[in-house]
Design a protein around this motif. Structure first.
Motif, short mmCIF file in Angstrom:
data_model
loop_
_atom_site.label_atom_id
_atom_site.label_comp_id
_atom_site.label_asym_id
_atom_site.label_seq_id
_atom_site.Cartn_x
_atom_site.Cartn_y
_atom_site.Cartn_z
N PHE A 48 40.76 26.57 41.28
CA PHE A 48 39.28 26.38 41.57
C PHE A 48 38.64 25.86 40.25
N HIS A 49 38.98 25.99 39.29
CA HIS A 49 38.29 25.60 37.98
C HIS A 49 38.55 24.10 37.76
N ASP A 50 39.78 23.62 38.13
CA ASP A 50 40.14 22.37 38.02
C ASP A 50 39.57 21.28 39.45
N PHE A 51 39.51 21.96 40.39
CA PHE A 51 38.97 21.03 41.41
C PHE A 51 37.37 21.35 41.82
N PHE A 52 36.78 22.49 41.45
CA PHE A 52 35.51 22.49 41.84
C PHE A 52 34.47 23.02 40.44
N GLY A 53 35.34 23.13 39.28
CA GLY A 53 34.56 23.47 38.18
C GLY A 53 33.93 24.87 37.88
N SER A 54 34.42 25.81 39.05
CA SER A 54 33.96 27.05 38.75
C SER A 54 34.63 27.75 37.71
N GLU A 55 34.13 28.96 37.20
CA GLU A 55 34.49 29.74 36.10
C GLU A 55 35.67 30.37 36.14
N ILE A 56 36.54 29.88 34.89
CA ILE A 56 38.11 30.75 34.91
C ILE A 56 37.68 32.26 35.02
N GLY A 57 38.79 32.86 35.57
CA GLY A 57 38.52 34.55 35.41
C GLY A 57 37.85 35.12 36.36
N ASN A 58 37.42 34.50 37.48
CA ASN A 58 36.43 34.92 38.40
C ASN A 58 37.19 35.62 39.50
N TRP A 59 36.77 36.11 40.57
CA TRP A 59 37.56 36.75 41.73
C TRP A 59 38.88 36.33 42.06
N ALA A 60 38.88 35.02 42.00
CA ALA A 60 40.12 34.34 42.23
C ALA A 60 41.14 34.58 41.66
N SER A 61 40.98 35.06 40.49
CA SER A 61 42.08 35.27 39.68
C SER A 61 43.15 36.42 40.17
N ILE A 62 42.47 37.16 41.00
CA ILE A 62 43.50 38.10 41.71
C ILE A 62 44.53 37.67 42.46
N ILE A 63 44.44 36.28 43.04
CA ILE A 63 45.39 35.56 43.52
C ILE A 63 46.40 34.98 42.75
N LYS A 64 47.62 35.13 42.35
CA LYS A 64 48.39 34.85 41.41
C LYS A 64 49.06 33.75 42.06
N THR A 65 49.22 32.49 41.45
CA THR A 65 49.86 31.47 42.06
C THR A 65 51.36 31.68 42.27
N PHE A 66 52.28 32.24 41.46
CA PHE A 66 53.46 32.51 42.04
C PHE A 66 53.70 33.30 43.02
N GLY A 67 52.81 34.32 42.97
CA GLY A 67 52.92 35.39 44.13
C GLY A 67 52.45 34.71 45.56
N PHE A 68 51.33 33.83 45.61
CA PHE A 68 50.76 33.04 46.57
C PHE A 68 51.95 32.14 47.23
N PHE A 69 52.91 31.56 46.41
CA PHE A 69 53.81 30.44 46.87
C PHE A 69 55.25 31.52 47.33
N LEU A 70 55.29 32.65 46.60
CA LEU A 70 56.54 33.55 47.30
C LEU A 70 55.99 34.13 48.57
N ALA A 71 54.77 34.38 48.64
CA ALA A 71 54.41 34.97 49.94
C ALA A 71 54.68 33.94 51.09
N LEU A 72 54.18 32.49 50.59
CA LEU A 72 54.30 31.48 51.71
C LEU A 72 55.70 31.41 51.98
N ALA A 73 56.67 31.55 50.81
CA ALA A 73 58.01 31.22 51.31
C ALA A 73 58.69 32.17 52.26
N PHE A 74 58.19 33.51 52.18
CA PHE A 74 58.69 34.42 53.34
C PHE A 74 58.18 34.06 54.57
#
Length: 399
Positions: free
Chosen positions: A9-35
């Protein structure tokens, strides 16, 4: 790289790093998507085989009006305790949870009083619910269950056993085992360090056992799983790449053959990688770059082959082949063993460009994955030959 969604979100929208979105881990997201994607494919293929008459529904007994049991009350009490113990702690220590959700959830930290309240509430509610619906004589009915209706159970069994198997096989690697001894919980529940082939082995055993227990022909389930596993593998490798979990290759300092070729497809530094490595990578040696600030200035000094990208491309290509073959192959089990051969050969070759512990086997230096890949290829080729031979002899092997 994007260790979690706050960086995305920081790269796309300029929001602060470490906000609420940090609980969504990128690897975990893709792992869930895979299943999720694998589940959609498995369900569709099971339905197709049912329509073709290859799979039959089964009957299960449903008991209603029975009294509460000690097992049910204890089980619900334990669930209530865990939720009560952890949820208030997470809200009160949200920064800690954002930094490493898995470590926080699996630690012994929590709120005991709310854990006891949760246990009493869940156990009490289960007892009240069962007593409210209790009959003088419990009623037993039969329900028809189609194989595709068990997709959720199959995927959950594959997910849990696959992740456990992947971690176990990763931990037994000498280099990773040292890290595990220093921090067992943190290492086991971290987003990095997954030996995918180890996950495949354990998941195959568990899912096969479940399928046989439910009366679903094993070979048909294996054929259904083959394309699903392949595409899930490709999606999972995207998670490896975008999070930078360490599944990269050896150093690549060769000049790009084409100017239009992007760096991330030829030689990449993996900035802000989740593997927490700020190192110069050589074939069998990693030299620490002191003064590196993880997730802010961290990157691999020497660019490496982005092998996770290559595996993603290959996995999607192999999925396409399996998907095209699935209706043409009429011998049960053959599609899965073709998958086994293709996956084994793909992984064997890609390992030459990856950084992994190597072992001396018959005068060759092979990784754990390469040894497993050789077995996969041999087993796959032997099984395909045997199954087709039996089929031609009008003695098909149905299992």
């Amino acid at each position: 790289m994007y260790p979690d969604f706050s960086y995305l979100f920081h790269d796309f929208f300029g929001s602060e790093i470490g906000n609420w979105a940090s609980i969504i881990k990128t690897f975990g997201f893709f792992l869930a998507l895979a299943f999720i994607v694998a589940g959609i494919i498995v369900s569709a293929e099971l339905k197709r085989k049912e329509d073709e008459g290859l799979l039959k529904p089964s009957k299960i007994k449903i008991v209603t009006g029975d009294p509460p049991t000690i097992k049910e009350i204890i089980t619900n009490g334990l669930i209530g305790f865990v939720l009560g113990f952890k949820i208030p702690y997470v809200f009160l220590n949200f920064d800690e949870f954002k930094a490493d959700a898995a470590r926080t959830l699996m630690s012994g930290k929590g709120t005991m009083i709310w854990g006891l309240v949760g246990a009493a509430a869940f156990a009490g509610y289960r007892y009240w619910e069962k007593k409210r619906n209790q009959l003088d004589k419990p009623k037993i009915t039969e329900q028809t269950v189609h194989p595709h209706e068990r997709t959720g159970d199959l995927i959950i069994a594959a997910a849990i056993s696959g992740i456990v198997g992947a971690k176990i096989f990763a931990i037994i690697e000498p280099s990773y085992f040292k890290q595990f001894l220093q921090d067992p919980i943190g290492t086991f529940f971290s987003g990095s360090g997954l030996a995918v082939l180890g996950g495949l082995i354990l998941a195959s055993i568990v899912v096969g056992w479940y399928a046989k227990k439910m009366g679903i022909p094993l070979f048909h389930v294996m054929d259904v799983a083959a394309p699903a596993i392949m595409i899930a593998y490709g999606i999972g490798r995207q998670g490896c790449h975008f999070s930078g979990d360490g599944d990269w290759g050896v150093a690549n300092q060769l000049d790009k053959p084409f100017s239009w070729l992007p760096d991330w497809l030829w030689a990449y530094h993996y900035p802000r990688n989740i593997a927490q490595e700020c190192e110069s990578v050589t074939f069998h040696q990693e030299i620490l770059n002191e003064g590196c600030n993880f997730l802010e200035t961290s990157y691999l000094i020497t660019p490496v082959w982005p092998t996770s990208v290559y595996e993603t491309i290959l996995a999607f290509m192999l999925f396409g082949i399996l998907w095209a073959l699935r209706k043409r192959i009429k011998v049960a089990g053959v599609l899965f063993f073709i998958y086994l051969m293709m996956n084994g050969m793909e992984r064997f070759l890609i390992e030459f460009a990856r950084i992994n512990d190597r072992y001396s086997v018959l005068g060759m230096q092979l990784t754990q994955a390469q040894m497993i890949s050789i077995l996969m290829t041999i087993i796959g080729a032997t099984a395909v030959y045997y199954l087709i031979k039996r089929h031609k002899a009008d003695k098909p092997l149905i299992y």
